[in-house]
Design a protein around this motif. Structure first.
Motif, PDB file in Angstrom:
ATOM      1  N   CYS A  93       6.558  30.086  49.887  1.00  0.00           N
ATOM      2  CA  CYS A  93       7.118  31.371  50.391  1.00  0.00           C
ATOM      3  C   CYS A  93       6.655  32.721  49.713  1.00  0.00           C
ATOM      4  CB  CYS A  93       8.869  31.235  50.353  1.00  0.00           C
ATOM      5  SG  CYS A  93       9.347  30.084  51.528  1.00  0.00           S
ATOM      6  N   ALA A  94       7.036  33.865  50.232  1.00  0.00           N
ATOM      7  CA  ALA A  94       6.757  35.083  49.594  1.00  0.00           C
ATOM      8  C   ALA A  94       7.641  35.280  48.428  1.00  0.00           C
ATOM      9  CB  ALA A  94       6.559  36.110  50.715  1.00  0.00           C
ATOM     10  N   VAL A  95       7.066  35.577  47.459  1.00  0.00           N
ATOM     11  CA  VAL A  95       7.936  36.272  46.086  1.00  0.00           C
ATOM     12  C   VAL A  95       8.193  37.548  46.190  1.00  0.00           C
ATOM     13  CG1 VAL A  95       7.930  36.231  43.715  1.00  0.00           C
ATOM     14  CG2 VAL A  95       7.073  34.192  44.912  1.00  0.00           C
ATOM     15  N   GLY A 125      15.369  42.973  36.201  1.00  0.00           N
ATOM     16  CA  GLY A 125      14.592  42.724  37.357  1.00  0.00           C
ATOM     17  C   GLY A 125      14.031  41.273  37.321  1.00  0.00           C
ATOM     18  N   GLU A 126      13.620  40.638  38.618  1.00  0.00           N
ATOM     19  CA  GLU A 126      13.204  39.344  38.551  1.00  0.00           C
ATOM     20  C   GLU A 126      12.374  39.233  39.685  1.00  0.00           C
ATOM     21  OE1 GLU A 126      16.926  36.524  36.722  1.00  0.00           O
ATOM     22  OE2 GLU A 126      16.725  37.070  38.866  1.00  0.00           O
ATOM     23  N   LEU A 127      11.475  38.312  39.621  1.00  0.00           N
ATOM     24  CA  LEU A 127      10.524  37.946  40.870  1.00  0.00           C
ATOM     25  C   LEU A 127      11.540  36.800  41.452  1.00  0.00           C
ATOM     26  CD1 LEU A 127       7.342  38.242  38.973  1.00  0.00           C
ATOM     27  CD2 LEU A 127       7.943  39.488  40.993  1.00  0.00           C
ATOM     28  N   TYR A 128      11.900  37.200  42.572  1.00  0.00           N
ATOM     29  CA  TYR A 128      12.726  36.181  43.409  1.00  0.00           C
ATOM     30  C   TYR A 128      12.090  35.514  44.751  1.00  0.00           C
ATOM     31  CZ  TYR A 128      16.959  35.221  46.319  1.00  0.00           C
ATOM     32  OH  TYR A 128      18.082  34.408  46.966  1.00  0.00           O
ATOM     33  N   CYS A 157      13.622  31.760  49.834  1.00  0.00           N
ATOM     34  CA  CYS A 157      13.587  30.635  50.457  1.00  0.00           C
ATOM     35  C   CYS A 157      14.566  29.703  49.858  1.00  0.00           C
ATOM     36  CB  CYS A 157      12.293  30.044  50.680  1.00  0.00           C
ATOM     37  SG  CYS A 157      11.227  30.979  51.693  1.00  0.00           S
ATOM     38  N   HIS A 158      14.579  29.250  48.607  1.00  0.00           N
ATOM     39  CA  HIS A 158      15.062  28.273  47.906  1.00  0.00           C
ATOM     40  C   HIS A 158      15.675  28.930  46.581  1.00  0.00           C
ATOM     41  CE1 HIS A 158      12.409  26.337  50.712  1.00  0.00           C
ATOM     42  NE2 HIS A 158      13.558  25.684  51.019  1.00  0.00           N
ATOM     43  N   GLU A 159      15.806  29.988  46.322  1.00  0.00           N
ATOM     44  CA  GLU A 159      16.620  30.710  45.248  1.00  0.00           C
ATOM     45  C   GLU A 159      15.691  30.436  44.066  1.00  0.00           C
ATOM     46  OE1 GLU A 159      19.468  32.373  45.266  1.00  0.00           O
ATOM     47  OE2 GLU A 159      19.822  32.198  47.365  1.00  0.00           O
ATOM     48  N   GLY A 160      14.455  30.455  44.083  1.00  0.00           N
ATOM     49  CA  GLY A 160      13.523  30.251  42.988  1.00  0.00           C
ATOM     50  C   GLY A 160      13.171  31.497  42.370  1.00  0.00           C
ATOM     51  N   VAL A 161      13.502  31.746  41.088  1.00  0.00           N
ATOM     52  CA  VAL A 161      13.692  33.009  40.291  1.00  0.00           C
ATOM     53  C   VAL A 161      12.425  32.666  38.935  1.00  0.00           C
ATOM     54  CG1 VAL A 161      14.753  34.485  38.676  1.00  0.00           C
ATOM     55  CG2 VAL A 161      15.899  33.148  40.499  1.00  0.00           C
ATOM     56  N   THR A 212       6.629  36.967  32.088  1.00  0.00           N
ATOM     57  CA  THR A 212       5.768  36.077  31.858  1.00  0.00           C
ATOM     58  C   THR A 212       5.317  35.151  33.093  1.00  0.00           C
ATOM     59  OG1 THR A 212       7.579  34.398  31.515  1.00  0.00           O
ATOM     60  CG2 THR A 212       7.081  35.732  29.582  1.00  0.00           C
ATOM     61  N   GLY A 213       6.142  35.351  34.122  1.00  0.00           N
ATOM     62  CA  GLY A 213       5.980  34.534  35.453  1.00  0.00           C
ATOM     63  C   GLY A 213       6.156  33.264  35.322  1.00  0.00           C
TER      64      GLY A 213
END
Lengths: 134, 231
Positions: free
Chosen positions: B121-123, B133-136, B139-143, B148-149
Motif C-alpha cells: 500500500c502507499a505509505v 511525525g511518522e510514516l504511516y 491499510c493495516h496500521e503499519g508505522v 530510520t525507516g
C-alpha cells in the motif's frame, strides 16, 4: 428365572491347521452383500459425505463397513499431519526468503530456497510411502 | 420400498461372486473426498511453495530502484524546495518506483520508498502522529520511523528502502540513489556506484576504492556526500 440372552455369533469357518489366527476376509461371507456402496444404497451419492452413517457402517454382514485395517487409517492421518506441518514451515520459510531477498542477502535467499525444496521432498516422500492407499 | 431398504442383489456388479473383485469394488466405490486427496493437495501446495522460493531467490521480485541492467540510477531533480514539516511524493528512479521525501522540523531531509513492505500500500507522511511525525500505512496500521525507516508498529516485515536525497545551494532537492531494506545510505550508494562510477565511489569513501570521505567541490547532484541531510 431367565438368564440374559447371549449374543449369537454366526458360525465361523474352522481354523486351518497350523495357524493361530485365521486369515481375515473383510466383508460379508455373502459376496452379493459386498457390492459397492452406491449399489447397495442408491440414495448415497459421492457427495453425500461421511455424515450418512450408511457410508461408515456399511453392513450387513460381519465386518462390513467397519474399519478393516485400523493401522492404515492411523498411518494416513499421521502422514497427513506431518505433511501439513511441513507446509506450515514452508510458508514461514517463504516469508523469510522474501525478506532476505529484499534486504539484498541473495545467498541466504538461496539457502532458504534449498530448505523449501528439501521440505517438498519430505512431503513428496510422505505421499509416496503408500501411493495405493486410499 | 423405503429409501433405506436394500435392493435385491443381482443384475450387474459381481455376478460370479469373486470375493477379491467384490472387495476391490467395495473399496473403489467409496469415492468420497478422502485424507489421501488432502495429502495429494498438500503435496501440490508444497511443490508450489518450493517453486516460489526458487523464483524469489532467482529474482522474480523487483526491489525498489533496481534497474534491470544493474546500473546506478541517474540523479533526478524532484523539487525546487521543501519546507520543514512538508512532504513530497515523487517517483524515483523509475516511473513505477513511488517514493516520499520528508523535511522534518529540524531540517533533516529524508527519503523513502512509498511502497509499504507489508502489502504494497502507499505509505503516507503523518506529521501529527508520534513525537515528530511518522510514516504511516493506512491499510493495516503499519508505522515506520521517519528518521530510520525501520518498522515501529504494525505488520510490515522489514523497513522501508531509502532514497538518498541531497539539497543544493539553490534549495532544489535531488534524488541520487536508492538502498534496500535495512541498508544504510552509504552502503547503498557504494553498491550502486562501485561499478559504474568508481571515481565517485572513492570520493565518498566506499570501502575497497582506496578513497576517503571528501566533500564535493561543485554542486553536482551526483556528487552528494551526505545524503539525507541538509547540504
Amino acid at each position: 428365572m431367565t438368564e440374559p440372552l447371549e449374543p449369537v455369533e454366526p458360525p465361523r469357518p474352522a481354523e486351518p491347521a497350523g495357524t493361530r489366527y485365521p486369515e481375515y476376509h473383510p466383508g460379508s461371507a455373502h459376496a452379493e452383500l459386498n457390492r459397492p456402496v452406491h449399489e447397495r444404497y442408491p440414495q448415497i451419492r459421492p457427495t453425500s459425505g461421511y455424515g450418512d452413517p450408511r457410508v461408515r457402517h456399511t453392513g450387513p454382514g460381519p465386518g462390513a463397513g467397519t474399519e478393516q485395517e485400523p493401522e492404515r487409517s492411523s498411518k494416513l492421518t499421521a502422514r497427513l499431519a506431518l505433511a501439513m506441518s511441513v507446509v506450515v514451515g514452508q510458508l514461514w520459510a517463504l516469508t523469510e526468503v522474501v525478506d532476505v531477498w529484499m534486504e539484498g542477502r541473495t545467498g541466504t535467499a538461496w539457502w532458504g530456497a534449498g530448505f523449501l525444496c528439501l521440505s517438498f521432498l519430505v512431503v513428496l516422500g510422505l505421499w509416496l510411502l503408500d501411493p495405493k492407499d486410499r | 420400498m423405503s429409501v433405506t431398504e436394500q435392493q435385491q442383489p443381482g443384475g450387474g456388479g459381481n455376478p460370479d461372486g469373486d470375493p477379491r473383485e467384490a472387495l476391490h469394488d467395495r473399496i473403489a466405490a467409496d469415492s468420497l473426498t478422502t485424507r489421501r486427496d488432502y495429502l495429494r493437495i498438500v503435496t501440490t501446495v508444497s511443490g508450489g511453495l518450493a517453486v516460489g522460493g526458487l523464483g524469489v531467490a532467482a529474482g522474480i521480485l523487483q526491489r525498489h530502484g533496481e534497474e534491470p541492467d544493474g546500473k546506478a540510477p541517474a540523479p533526478k531533480r524532484i523539487a525546487a524546495q521543501l519546507l520543514p514539516g512538508e512532504s513530497l511524493a515523487f517517483r524515483y528512479p523509475g516511473d513505477e518506483d513511488r517514493a516520499v521525501a520528508v523535511r522534518m522540523d529540524d531540517g533533516t531531509l529524508v527519503g523513502y520508498s512509498a511502497v509499504c513492505t507489508h502489502l504494497a500500500c502507499a505509505v503516507l507522511w503523518r506529521k501529527d502522529r508520534g513525537t515528530e511525525g511518522e510514516l504511516y500505512c493506512p491499510c493495516h496500521e503499519g508505522v515506520f520511523d521517519a528518521r530510520t525507516g525501520e518498522v515501529t508498529a504494525g505488520p510490515p516485515p522489514r523497513g522501508l528502502p531509502k532514497v538518498a536525497l541531497t539539497e543544493l545551494d539553490d534549495g532544489s532537492i535531488w534524488a541520487v540513489g536508492t538502498t534496500r531494506s535495512g541498508e544504510s545510505i552509504e552502503a547503498g550508494l557504494c553498491r550502486q556506484l562501485g561499478d559504474d562510477r568508481p571515481d565517485l565511489a572513492a570520493r565518498i569513501g566506499c570501502p575497497g576504492t582506496g578513497g576517503g570521505a571528501e566533500a564535493p567541490s561543485a554542486p553536482d547532484p551526483s556528487a552528494a556526500t551526505t545524503p539525507g541531510r541538509r547540504a
